[in-house]
Scaffold this active site. Structure first.
Site, PDB file in Angstrom:
ATOM      1  N   TYR A 102     100.391  70.627  25.288  1.00  0.00           N
ATOM      2  CA  TYR A 102     101.674  70.831  24.589  1.00  0.00           C
ATOM      3  C   TYR A 102     101.457  71.392  23.182  1.00  0.00           C
ATOM      4  CZ  TYR A 102     100.492  66.024  22.928  1.00  0.00           C
ATOM      5  OH  TYR A 102      99.869  64.909  22.420  1.00  0.00           O
ATOM      6  N   HIS A 132     102.802  62.419  21.405  1.00  0.00           N
ATOM      7  CA  HIS A 132     104.203  62.489  21.833  1.00  0.00           C
ATOM      8  C   HIS A 132     104.974  61.405  21.088  1.00  0.00           C
ATOM      9  CE1 HIS A 132     103.549  64.403  25.984  1.00  0.00           C
ATOM     10  NE2 HIS A 132     102.336  64.200  25.537  1.00  0.00           N
TER      11      HIS A 132
HETATM   12  P1  FAD Z   1      95.043  52.390  15.381  1.00  0.00           P
HETATM   13  O1  FAD Z   1      95.850  53.636  15.310  1.00  0.00           O
HETATM   14  O2  FAD Z   1      93.735  52.418  16.080  1.00  0.00           O
HETATM   15  O3  FAD Z   1      94.823  51.903  13.889  1.00  0.00           O
HETATM   16  C1  FAD Z   1      93.981  50.835  13.555  1.00  0.00           C
HETATM   17  C2  FAD Z   1      93.602  50.970  12.088  1.00  0.00           C
HETATM   18  O4  FAD Z   1      92.911  49.807  11.691  1.00  0.00           O
HETATM   19  C3  FAD Z   1      92.669  52.145  11.828  1.00  0.00           C
HETATM   20  O5  FAD Z   1      93.143  52.887  10.736  1.00  0.00           O
HETATM   21  C4  FAD Z   1      91.321  51.489  11.563  1.00  0.00           C
HETATM   22  O6  FAD Z   1      90.503  52.234  10.679  1.00  0.00           O
HETATM   23  C5  FAD Z   1      91.775  50.168  10.944  1.00  0.00           C
HETATM   24  N1  FAD Z   1      90.801  49.066  11.106  1.00  0.00           N
HETATM   25  C6  FAD Z   1      90.092  48.746  12.220  1.00  0.00           C
HETATM   26  N2  FAD Z   1      89.312  47.672  11.992  1.00  0.00           N
HETATM   27  C7  FAD Z   1      89.535  47.309  10.705  1.00  0.00           C
HETATM   28  C8  FAD Z   1      89.020  46.278   9.874  1.00  0.00           C
HETATM   29  N3  FAD Z   1      88.111  45.383  10.325  1.00  0.00           N
HETATM   30  N4  FAD Z   1      89.470  46.170   8.572  1.00  0.00           N
HETATM   31  C9  FAD Z   1      90.385  47.062   8.103  1.00  0.00           C
HETATM   32  N5  FAD Z   1      90.895  48.074   8.847  1.00  0.00           N
HETATM   33  C10 FAD Z   1      90.481  48.190  10.126  1.00  0.00           C
HETATM   34  N6  FAD Z   1     100.033  57.085  21.901  1.00  0.00           N
HETATM   35  C11 FAD Z   1     101.282  57.631  21.902  1.00  0.00           C
HETATM   36  O7  FAD Z   1     102.267  56.925  21.604  1.00  0.00           O
HETATM   37  N7  FAD Z   1     101.472  58.949  22.251  1.00  0.00           N
HETATM   38  C12 FAD Z   1     100.427  59.765  22.603  1.00  0.00           C
HETATM   39  O8  FAD Z   1     100.634  60.950  22.884  1.00  0.00           O
HETATM   40  C13 FAD Z   1      99.089  59.209  22.607  1.00  0.00           C
HETATM   41  N8  FAD Z   1      97.997  59.954  22.965  1.00  0.00           N
HETATM   42  C14 FAD Z   1      96.736  59.385  22.969  1.00  0.00           C
HETATM   43  C15 FAD Z   1      95.616  60.131  23.374  1.00  0.00           C
HETATM   44  C16 FAD Z   1      94.335  59.547  23.383  1.00  0.00           C
HETATM   45  C17 FAD Z   1      93.155  60.352  23.859  1.00  0.00           C
HETATM   46  C18 FAD Z   1      94.156  58.206  22.945  1.00  0.00           C
HETATM   47  C19 FAD Z   1      92.785  57.564  22.919  1.00  0.00           C
HETATM   48  C20 FAD Z   1      95.270  57.458  22.548  1.00  0.00           C
HETATM   49  C21 FAD Z   1      96.558  58.026  22.574  1.00  0.00           C
HETATM   50  N9  FAD Z   1      97.692  57.288  22.215  1.00  0.00           N
HETATM   51  C22 FAD Z   1      98.952  57.835  22.239  1.00  0.00           C
HETATM   52  C23 FAD Z   1      97.531  55.858  21.874  1.00  0.00           C
HETATM   53  C24 FAD Z   1      97.514  55.643  20.394  1.00  0.00           C
HETATM   54  O9  FAD Z   1      96.581  56.469  19.769  1.00  0.00           O
HETATM   55  C25 FAD Z   1      97.202  54.184  20.056  1.00  0.00           C
HETATM   56  O10 FAD Z   1      97.855  53.323  20.932  1.00  0.00           O
HETATM   57  C26 FAD Z   1      97.669  53.911  18.632  1.00  0.00           C
HETATM   58  O11 FAD Z   1      96.923  54.670  17.711  1.00  0.00           O
HETATM   59  C27 FAD Z   1      97.576  52.438  18.289  1.00  0.00           C
HETATM   60  O12 FAD Z   1      97.977  52.244  16.952  1.00  0.00           O
HETATM   61  P2  FAD Z   1      97.445  51.016  16.130  1.00  0.00           P
HETATM   62  O13 FAD Z   1      98.058  51.130  14.778  1.00  0.00           O
HETATM   63  O14 FAD Z   1      97.630  49.769  16.906  1.00  0.00           O
HETATM   64  O15 FAD Z   1      95.868  51.220  16.060  1.00  0.00           O
END
Ligand code: FAD
Length: 383
Positions: free
Chosen positions: A212, A46
């Site tokens: 959805y 979403h």
């Molecule tokens: P991430 O997207 O986890 O990205 C982290 C990145 O860092 C990854 O690419 C990983 O490979 C990389 N990485 C990790 N460790 C290292 C390392 N040591 N060195 C280099 N790279 C590394 N959120 C919404 O807003 N809407 C939704 O509808 C929604 N639905 C969800 C449904 C589910 C089932 C889940 C589990 C989550 C959902 N979320 C949703 C939450 C959302 O997916 C996360 O909060 C979001 O992806 C966080 O983004 P981020 O960039 O912080 O981390």
């Protein structure tokens, strides 16, 4: 310091948006990602009006609009009877009331768009951060392949198992919540003639299913669940599930939910983790955003939204204070993000969001670039 070299660790949704916004504002950014390539994860997401306002600043609003489905309402339904227990207007109402649209998209399509929003060549793939060394005048980034890079500022956008968080606060695994999420995306043609809602959450006491469309053409449908499961094997990021397991989990749900399960070609299962709010978001030249900082249950569909808002606020604070005053910029950033992110973590944990006809304006109307900035205490920031 001349032009600050900013290293963003992790090219997920928060990291890519941070890099893209920082670059558009003249900062020098490199993005390090552990994955060798991105795959199109079978999931939807979403994007509320609060996220779409950030997309506007990135110049991506129209593309996201053209990519996703625009639900007319968020329906909350009784899992057993299908009775409407809440009906939250979205569609044109969201645009008029909150200042942008509400869009549901395929997560892989959206992530690919965000990765393409950074300048070509910015992302170093296959770079898994092992540890950081901060010698005061710069930060050394040591990767598992033995290579070393340096940067003036490091942004930890490396997700729930963040190495950057570990550097700041010590090793501590996130807490398994006792809940899993099943995820399935499939052709909408499988739904037959049954008119499914554009966006609906089916609730019972201890579990739910959110369903959805994820494309503008409404040719792909998606569901994601929240189901109690006492244990999860350590170190396993996801596993295959099955229609039988889904039937068992949703046995007393309405026939519309049973039909969704019946047509599911394949379904995966993911553990849900969270952490309590962290005592600090950054120290010295290093700062956190997104799941690295405040992982939460996904029950408000706002986890990525918070990562994207963080990315935007961090950019705003670096512009406001200048990158030479990174300590001030990080303190201003935390002062303007911690309360909101913690509140969203808590509501997500309690899984009460839009279960009744509440006013969602505090989430959706927020404009990260427009909200007045709260001040911070420099003494605390430099302590
Ligand atoms: P991430 O997207 O986890 O990205 C982290 C990145 O860092 C990854 O690419 C990983 O490979 C990389 N990485 C990790 N460790 C290292 C390392 N040591 N060195 C280099 N790279 C590394 N959120 C919404 O807003 N809407 C939704 O509808 C929604 N639905 C969800 C449904 C589910 C089932 C889940 C589990 C989550 C959902 N979320 C949703 C939450 C959302 O997916 C996360 O909060 C979001 O992806 C966080 O983004 P981020 O960039 O912080 O981390």
């Amino acid at each position: 310091m001349g032009k600050a070299r900013i290293a963003v660790i992790g090219a997920g949704l928060g990291g890519t948006v941070a890099a893209a916004l920082l670059q558009r504002n003249g900062f020098d950014v490199r993005l390090y990602e552990q994955a060798k390539v991105f795959s199109r994860l079978g999931a939807g997401i979403h994007l509320g009006p609060n996220v779409m306002k950030v997309m506007r600043r990135l110049g991506c609003e129209e593309t996201v609009d053209a990519m996703g489905s625009h639900p007319d309402f968020w329906f909350s339904r009784d899992g057993k009877t299908a009775d409407t227990i809440a009906q939250i207007p979205l569609g044109d109402y969201a645009l008029k009331t909150y200042g942008a649209r509400y869009v549901t998209v395929h997560r892989g399509d959206f992530h690919a768009l965000m990765a393409s929003a950074v300048q070509p060549g910015t992302i170093d793939f296959g770079k898994c951060l092992k540890r950081l060394e901060n010698n005061g005048s710069e930060v050394r980034l040591i990767f598992t392949d033995g290579t070393i890079e340096t940067a003036d500022i490091v942004v930890g956008a490396d997700g729930v198992n963040s190495k950057v968080r570990e550097h700041l606060l010590g090793a501590e695994p996130p807490r398994y919540t006792g809940y899993v999420a099943h995820r399935a995306v499939f052709p909408a043609s499988l739904l037959g003639d049954n008119p499914y809602d554009m966006c609906a959450k089916w609730w019972s006491e201890d579990r739910h299913m959110m369903a959805y469309y994820v494309t503008k053409e409404r040719d792909e449908y998606y569901y994601v669940t929240g189901v109690p499961q006492a244990e999860w094997p350590e170190g396993v990021s996801m596993m295959e599930s099955s229609r039988d397991e889904m039937r068992e989990a949703f046995t007393d749900f309405h026939p519309d939910v049973q039909s969704l399960i019946d047509v599911t070609p394949s379904v995966t299962k993911w553990p849900l983790f969270e952490r309590d709010p962290l005592p600090l978001w950054g120290r010295g030249r290093i700062v956190l955003l997104g799941d690295a900082c405040h992982p939460m249950k996904p029950h408000m569909a706002q986890g990525a939204a918070m990562a994207i808002e963080d990315a935007a606020m961090l950019t705003r604070c670096l512009i406001e204070m200048g990158s030479a005053d990174y300590t001030g910029a990080f303190a201003l950033y935390e002062a303007n993000r911690a309360e909101r992110a913690s509140k969203v973590q808590l509501v997500s944990h309690n899984n009460t969001w839009l279960r009744s006809n509440e006013d969602p304006a505090w989430v959706f109307a927020y404009d990260v670039f427009d909200v007045p900035l709260a001040s911070f205490s420099r003494q605390i920031a430099e302590a």
